[in-house]
Design an enzyme around this catalytic site. Structure first.
Site, PDB file in Angstrom:
ATOM      1  N   GLY B 268       0.835  -1.208   0.000  1.00 51.64           N
ATOM      2  CA  GLY B 268       0.000   0.000   0.000  1.00 51.64           C
ATOM      3  C   GLY B 268       0.864   1.251   0.000  1.00 51.64           C
ATOM      4  O   GLY B 268       1.964   1.278  -0.561  1.00 51.64           O
ATOM      5  N   SER B 269       0.399   2.252   0.715  1.00 50.54           N
ATOM      6  CA  SER B 269       1.001   3.593   0.618  1.00 50.54           C
ATOM      7  C   SER B 269       2.449   3.697   1.087  1.00 50.54           C
ATOM      8  O   SER B 269       3.142   4.643   0.718  1.00 50.54           O
ATOM      9  CB  SER B 269       0.152   4.590   1.394  1.00 50.54           C
ATOM     10  N   VAL B 270       2.907   2.768   1.932  1.00 49.22           N
ATOM     11  CA  VAL B 270       4.313   2.847   2.361  1.00 49.22           C
ATOM     12  C   VAL B 270       5.248   2.683   1.167  1.00 49.22           C
ATOM     13  O   VAL B 270       6.422   3.033   1.228  1.00 49.22           O
ATOM     14  CB  VAL B 270       4.668   1.784   3.438  1.00 49.22           C
TER      15      VAL B 270
END
Lengths: 124, 538
Positions: B268-270
């Protein structure tokens, strides 16, 4: 006869007592001397041998004792190593931070907030 | 008479000499195996995490057992076993060897030995013990009943931990006392292994993770604490955990996996740092470059939108990262970076290949084998790609280490061996890295997605991630992985902490689920390691 001259009639002087002639000593027989030497030598040898034998026996007994002692010490060493490991294990369990924290909480202690820790600058 | 004796003597001392000598030796000489102790595994502070304790194995020669019922009752009582099991061992047919209790506690076995039960015998063995029970259980793994490493570091380090048994020929008198030791080959114990893990940091990470998983009713959780300067793993925690001394039970429940190394998840966003770092490195953007971004955009057959509904806004690159804008990140990737350069940067960061951490069963992660039109719409935001927690932590450690990637490792050194030097490689220039680190500080600010990661007195840089979990038929509704990776103190990072929580319930966002856990773990570690604050407290 010449043989009568030994006893003249007109002379009655006593003859000096004949001295006891020393009896000839029996010369030591060489065989007996050798036997004596052998006997003495034998005794010495037997004694020496007995002493050596006793020494060997004593040495063996000593080696035996050392071996038995070694075996005992080996067992003791293993036992001590086992105890040492068990104690290291107990120490590790006891120093577990989880356990210490739980114990501290039971005593009413709480973790100090990070912000409460002060650091001093010692300069350079 | 004398002649007869003489003849008998001659017969025994010549013809029968060799056979009698052999028989005599067999009766008095016995080869004894000297067991080699398995090496101890220590943590970085010298606390034993796995060591061998002496145990005694109790076995029976069923043919020599005279009163099986009575003996079984006594043995079961002393050893704490079921009478039925002991009786079964004592009455086995067609064998002279039957285990009664393998690796029994020595004190119990000694008590039983004093009872002098017919047909029961004893010998010493080593039992692997994990004195800190659940601490680092998944990392340490397990050594089986034969002292062979079966999982985790016990398996990885088996050649070093396993010693070489010795042998001794002992001559004993009829009473069993040793009277001579004829030959000895000493046992060579296994080497001690010193890990980079610190049991205090590890235990705290496990506790925080356990509480987080329980609080959110999550499936499981992973936490990694890394020293970015050396690549040393200070903690690698899993929840739920288990008592390492009960490995077979944990294995039956499937708890033994070290997810941090062996399992992959969509980040995801990491993962957005890869896209942004690529664009910064290629001089395509600066943190101040502005983009006008609608709430959603169409990429091939997919509609990409941000997490929170909003109108069309102008955002800088720094804000895109701070607010974790999917639309912004995909826009940068699609319009500026492009597929080829993005692929190169994914490779540059080390995704799709193993980190080489010294733990068995590491997974390389999964990269898209085929880039369709919509792939550029999901990979830049960490979808359609799978990574391991250790890959992700090591990438953030590189960002914390001025752009220099250091191979993460669990083993500091093996006794008598030179400490291995971890592989290093530069993945970002120092200039870009500084910029990126500054941008990641914004994520933890009040306007960022991870305000919960704040630690009083310290600057924190990091990134949140909330990723949907893929299933066989697309993304599974309601199933998420919440992640936060942070670096502290951000001014000169000493620690990188990653927290992932799998399938939290109720709250799903990385900033709300994983970031507070990060703050708890990192806050404790900073205090424990005596890292001075880099912020003045108000």
């Amino acid at each position: 006869m010449a043989a009568l001259d030994w006893f003249p009639n007109d002379v009655a002087t006593p003859l000096p007592e004949p001295r006891a002639r020393p009896r000839p000593k029996a010369a030591p027989r060489p065989r007996r001397r050798a036997q004596g030497r052998r006997l003495r030598g034998g005794i010495v040898w037997i004694t020496t041998f007995a002493v050596l034998l006793a020494g060997v026996v004593a040495l063996n007994v000593a080696v035996l004792r050392v071996n038995m002692s070694l075996d005992r010490l080996n067992k003791q060493q293993i036992q001590l190593q086992a105890e040492n490991t068990a104690l290291a294990s107990q120490l590790s369990s006891a120093s577990s931070s989880l356990r210490i924290e739980q114990a501290a909480r039971r005593l009413g202690l709480v973790p100090a907030p990070a912000s409460d820790t002060s650091y001093l600058e010692l300069g350079h | 008479m004398f002649g007869a004796l003489l003849a008998r003597t001659a017969w025994l001392s010549t013809v029968r000499a060799s056979a009698l000598s052999r028989a005599g030796q067999e009766q008095t000489k016995a080869p004894v195996i000297l067991p080699a102790a398995r090496g101890t595994i220590f943590d970085s502070m010298g606390s034993p995490l796995a060591l061998g304790e002496q145990a005694t194995t109790v076995y029976a020669d069923p043919s020599a057992v005279t009163k099986p019922q009575q003996e079984a009752r006594v043995a079961a009582r002393v050893l704490g076993l079921h009478v039925k099991d002991v009786l079964h061992a004592l009455t086995r047919q067609g064998t002279h060897f039957s285990y009664v209790y393998r690796k029994a506690p020595t004190d119990r076995a000694s008590t039983l030995a004093k009872r002098k039960l017919a047909g029961l015998h004893f010998y010493a063995e080593e039992r692997r013990t994990y004195p800190q029970n659940s601490v680092a259980a998944q990392v340490l793994g397990f050594a089986g009943v034969d002292n062979t490493g079966l999982a985790g570091l016990e398996a990885e380090l088996d050649p070093q931990l396993t010693g070489r048994p010795g042998e001794q020929t002992v001559v004993r008198d009829p009473f069993g006392r040793a009277i001579s030791i004829e030959h000895t080959t000493p046992a060579r114990p296994g080497k001690a292994v010193f890990l980079t893990l610190d049991h205090t940091i590890q235990a705290n990470a496990e506790q925080v993770l356990r509480q987080t998983v329980a609080h959110y009713g999550a499936k499981d959780g992973t936490a990694i604490v890394l020293d970015p300067r050396t690549g040393a793993v200070l903690a690698m925690a899993e929840a739920p955990g288990y008592n390492a001394n009960n490995f077979p039970k944990a294995e039956a429940k499937g708890l033994q996996r070290n997810h941090a190394v062996t399992d992959v998840f969509e980040p995801g966003s990491v993962f957005k740092v890869v896209t942004i770092a690529g664009a910064l490195s290629e001089h395509l953007v600066t943190p101040q470059t502005k983009f006008t971004l609608p709430y959603s955009i169409q990429v091939a057959d997919r509609r990409i939108h941000d997490a929170e509904p909003r109108g069309t806004e102008t955002m800088t690159v720094a804000q895109i990262l701070q607010r974790s804008s999917n639309v912004g990140t995909v826009t940068i990737a699609r319009t500026l970076l492009g597929e080829t350069r993005l692929k190169r940067w994914i490779k540059q960061f080390g995704f799709g290949r193993k980190t080489g951490i010294d733990f068995p069963g590491e997974t390389a992660g999964l990269l898209p084998s085929y880039w369709s039109g919509s792939t550029i719409g999901n990979v830049p935001i960490g979808q359609g790609i799978s990574v391991t927690a250790i890959q992700l932590a090591s990438v953030y450690a590189a960002i914390a280490n001025r752009g220099m990637w250091v191979q993460p490792h669990l083993v500091d050194h093996v006794q008598g061996e030179k400490p291995p030097s971890p592989t290093t490689r530069r993945i970002l220039s120092a200039r870009v890295d500084r910029t990126l680190l500054q941008m990641l500080k914004g994520v933890v600010a009040d306007t960022g997605t991870a305000a919960g990661a704040e630690i009083p007195g310290y600057t924190v840089a990091g990134k949140t991630g909330t990723a949907q979990k893929p299933g066989p038929h697309g993304y599974e509704p309601g199933k998420y992985v919440a992640t936060f990776v942070g670096m502290v103190p951000a001014s000169n990072p000493r620690l990188v902490v990653l927290v992932t929580v799998d399938e939290p319930h109720g709250v799903i966002f990385g900033g709300l689920v994983a970031a507070p856990a990060f703050a708890q773990i990192a806050g404790f570690d900073l205090q424990y390691l005596e890292v001075p604050p880099d912020l003045k407290l108000r």
